[in-house]
Scaffold this active site. Structure first.
Site, PDB file in Angstrom:
ATOM      1  N   ASP A 151      -0.424  32.666   7.903  1.00  0.00           N
ATOM      2  CA  ASP A 151       1.038  32.085   8.454  1.00  0.00           C
ATOM      3  C   ASP A 151       1.892  33.290   8.594  1.00  0.00           C
ATOM      4  OD1 ASP A 151       2.934  29.904   8.569  1.00  0.00           O
ATOM      5  OD2 ASP A 151       3.488  29.961   6.772  1.00  0.00           O
ATOM      6  N   CYS A 206      -7.625   8.824   9.485  1.00  0.00           N
ATOM      7  CA  CYS A 206      -6.397   8.190   9.174  1.00  0.00           C
ATOM      8  C   CYS A 206      -6.431   6.608   9.493  1.00  0.00           C
ATOM      9  CB  CYS A 206      -5.254   8.601  10.051  1.00  0.00           C
ATOM     10  SG  CYS A 206      -4.829  10.444   9.611  1.00  0.00           S
ATOM     11  N   CYS A 209      -3.802   3.517   9.050  1.00  0.00           N
ATOM     12  CA  CYS A 209      -2.828   3.867   8.033  1.00  0.00           C
ATOM     13  C   CYS A 209      -1.492   4.392   8.626  1.00  0.00           C
ATOM     14  CB  CYS A 209      -3.458   4.597   6.802  1.00  0.00           C
ATOM     15  SG  CYS A 209      -2.134   4.951   5.455  1.00  0.00           S
ATOM     16  N   CYS A 212       2.447   7.728   5.737  1.00  0.00           N
ATOM     17  CA  CYS A 212       3.130   9.103   5.894  1.00  0.00           C
ATOM     18  C   CYS A 212       4.353   8.630   6.788  1.00  0.00           C
ATOM     19  CB  CYS A 212       2.197   9.954   6.387  1.00  0.00           C
ATOM     20  SG  CYS A 212       1.381   9.784   7.932  1.00  0.00           S
ATOM     21  N   CYS A 216       8.771   8.403   5.453  1.00  0.00           N
ATOM     22  CA  CYS A 216       9.345   9.779   5.876  1.00  0.00           C
ATOM     23  C   CYS A 216      11.119   9.453   5.554  1.00  0.00           C
ATOM     24  CB  CYS A 216       9.481  10.045   7.144  1.00  0.00           C
ATOM     25  SG  CYS A 216      10.426  11.533   7.700  1.00  0.00           S
ATOM     26  N   CYS A 232      13.174  16.800   9.926  1.00  0.00           N
ATOM     27  CA  CYS A 232      12.285  16.759   8.634  1.00  0.00           C
ATOM     28  C   CYS A 232      13.189  17.487   7.633  1.00  0.00           C
ATOM     29  CB  CYS A 232      11.150  17.877   9.326  1.00  0.00           C
ATOM     30  SG  CYS A 232      10.145  18.148   7.881  1.00  0.00           S
ATOM     31  N   CYS A 259       9.780  18.845   1.243  1.00  0.00           N
ATOM     32  CA  CYS A 259       9.515  17.656   1.046  1.00  0.00           C
ATOM     33  C   CYS A 259       8.098  17.275   1.107  1.00  0.00           C
ATOM     34  CB  CYS A 259      10.132  16.810   2.202  1.00  0.00           C
ATOM     35  SG  CYS A 259      10.016  15.142   2.031  1.00  0.00           S
ATOM     36  N   CYS A 262       5.401  12.929   2.813  1.00  0.00           N
ATOM     37  CA  CYS A 262       4.336  12.454   3.855  1.00  0.00           C
ATOM     38  C   CYS A 262       2.846  12.910   3.343  1.00  0.00           C
ATOM     39  CB  CYS A 262       4.626  13.051   5.220  1.00  0.00           C
ATOM     40  SG  CYS A 262       4.267  14.714   5.430  1.00  0.00           S
ATOM     41  N   CYS A 266      -0.034   9.941   1.152  1.00  0.00           N
ATOM     42  CA  CYS A 266      -1.342   9.834   1.774  1.00  0.00           C
ATOM     43  C   CYS A 266      -2.520   9.513   0.916  1.00  0.00           C
ATOM     44  CB  CYS A 266      -1.604  10.982   2.345  1.00  0.00           C
ATOM     45  SG  CYS A 266      -3.145  10.990   3.379  1.00  0.00           S
TER      46      CYS A 266
END
Length: 365
Positions: A151, A206, A209, A212, A216, A232, A259, A262, A266
């Site tokens: 990252d 996914c 579904c 998420c 939010c 976000c 946060c 999301c 799941c």
């Protein structure tokens, strides 16, 4: 000296060994992929063209190096992607916390910053791979190259991890794993060794579904798989400098750094296994901290208690700004109002603005 090519069998042996070494070093999964990212490059450019990255200027920098690993590190042929889980037992328990006076901090930030830990392990892994490649080639020195990233460079890490078979990119734009959910960090090693590649999971798990997207708090998802970073909560509380748009302050609630909504909503995260990594265990009681206590930290205390922590990214001004918003959303009480009044004349105009907003929310008391 020309490089002595490794046979297909030798390369397969090395690829198998890389995964064994990686797990011995604490990684939960590793995969190998090529560097073709054409589909993801197009999606990234569309996202940037629509301005959904907000003030994340670094996402638009570096030209095409983000989607072309061979431009970032010339000669790159393969990327080794590694997964390291970070969810702790203590952090998971915050899912059940309803106390609005409690400070909510993203689980990944409760412990020490992950960058150095993962980079160190990847660098050691790269050294082992290089030594093994030299031994297999029969040469004392061959011009193989290995570069570790965590990252910290223009790398499409989720796209690479998906191609390497570590999971799929979910509707919340996170990389998802059937075995581990999404509470994990990713790291990469770029190499010019033509290692055999792993096959991605072509199935998007996914399904229908939308948990998420529905949960939010700021409705930051434009559509499945497309996030408007400007809305976000993680962007607002970490990346954004200056004032948080007033219409987004109430939805932030008591989230003061990042946060997880999301992710915690799941269904696949039911399979996330707690880690024993000591560096990821919550520090300074951040999993149970009260907003007022954190708001009372001096700048010296903030710097001392966030040393080696990702929370440093918000800066002290951002820290106080975020907590002021959370206190504005907390139930009205004399202690909350008094704590806010203590910061009403803060040296930062940004903090003053958010304290004033918060106090207005409690004007009826």
């Amino acid at each position: 000296m020309p490089q002595t090519p490794l046979s297909e069998n030798a390369l397969q042996t090395l690829a198998d060994q890389i995964k064994i070494w990686g797990k011995e070093m604490g990684f939960q999964a590793l995969g190998i992929t090529d560097i073709e990212l054409g589909v993801h490059e197009a999606r990234l450019q569309d996202w940037l063209d629509k301005g959904l990255h907000g003030d994340l200027g670094y996402m638009a920098q570096h030209g095409s190096k983000r989607s072309h690993p061979e431009e970032l590190i010339p000669g790159t042929l393969r990327v080794i992607s590694a997964r390291l889980d970070y969810l702790t037992v203590e952090a998971r328990e915050t899912d059940n916390r309803e106390d609005a006076d409690h400070a909510r901090v993203s689980r990944y930030a409760m412990g020490r910053d992950y960058h150095k830990l993962i980079r160190k392990r990847l660098s050691k892994l790269a050294e082992k791979i290089e030594a093994a490649a030299q031994e297999l080639s029969g040469e004392a020195t061959i011009p193989n190259q290995f570069r570790a990233f965590v990252d910290s460079a223009p790398v499409l890490e989720r796209a690479l991890a998906e191609k390497a078979g570590l999971g799929w990119i979910g509707k919340n734009t996170m990389l998802m794993s059937r075995e581990a959910g999404s509470y994990f960090f990713l790291g990469e090693i770029y190499t010019n060794l033509p290692l055999p590649i792993d096959q991605p999971d072509d199935k998007n798990n996914c399904g229908k579904c939308t948990a998420c997207l529905d949960v939010c708090p700021t409705n930051a998802f434009v559509s499945p798989y497309v996030l408007d970073a400007k809305k976000c909560v993680s962007y607002l509380t970490i990346e954004l400098k200056g004032s948080i748009p007033e219409e987004l302050r109430a939805p932030i609630g008591n989230r003061i750094f990042g946060c997880d909504d999301c992710q915690s909503s799941c269904p696949w995260n039911r399979f996330a296994k707690p880690t024993d990594e000591l560096d990821f265990q919550p520090r300074h009681g951040l999993n149970t901290a009260q907003l007022i206590d954190l708001f009372n930290w001096s700048e010296e205390e903030f710097l001392d208690r966030t040393a080696g922590s990702a929370i440093r990214r918000s800066g002290y001004e951002g820290w106080l700004r975020n907590i002021a918003v959370a206190l504005g959303n907390a139930p009205s009480s004399i202690p909350v109002i008094e704590a806010l009044k203590q910061r009403a004349d803060d040296s930062s105009e940004v903090v003053q603005e958010h304290v004033k907003w918060a106090l207005k929310n409690h004007s009826s008391l």
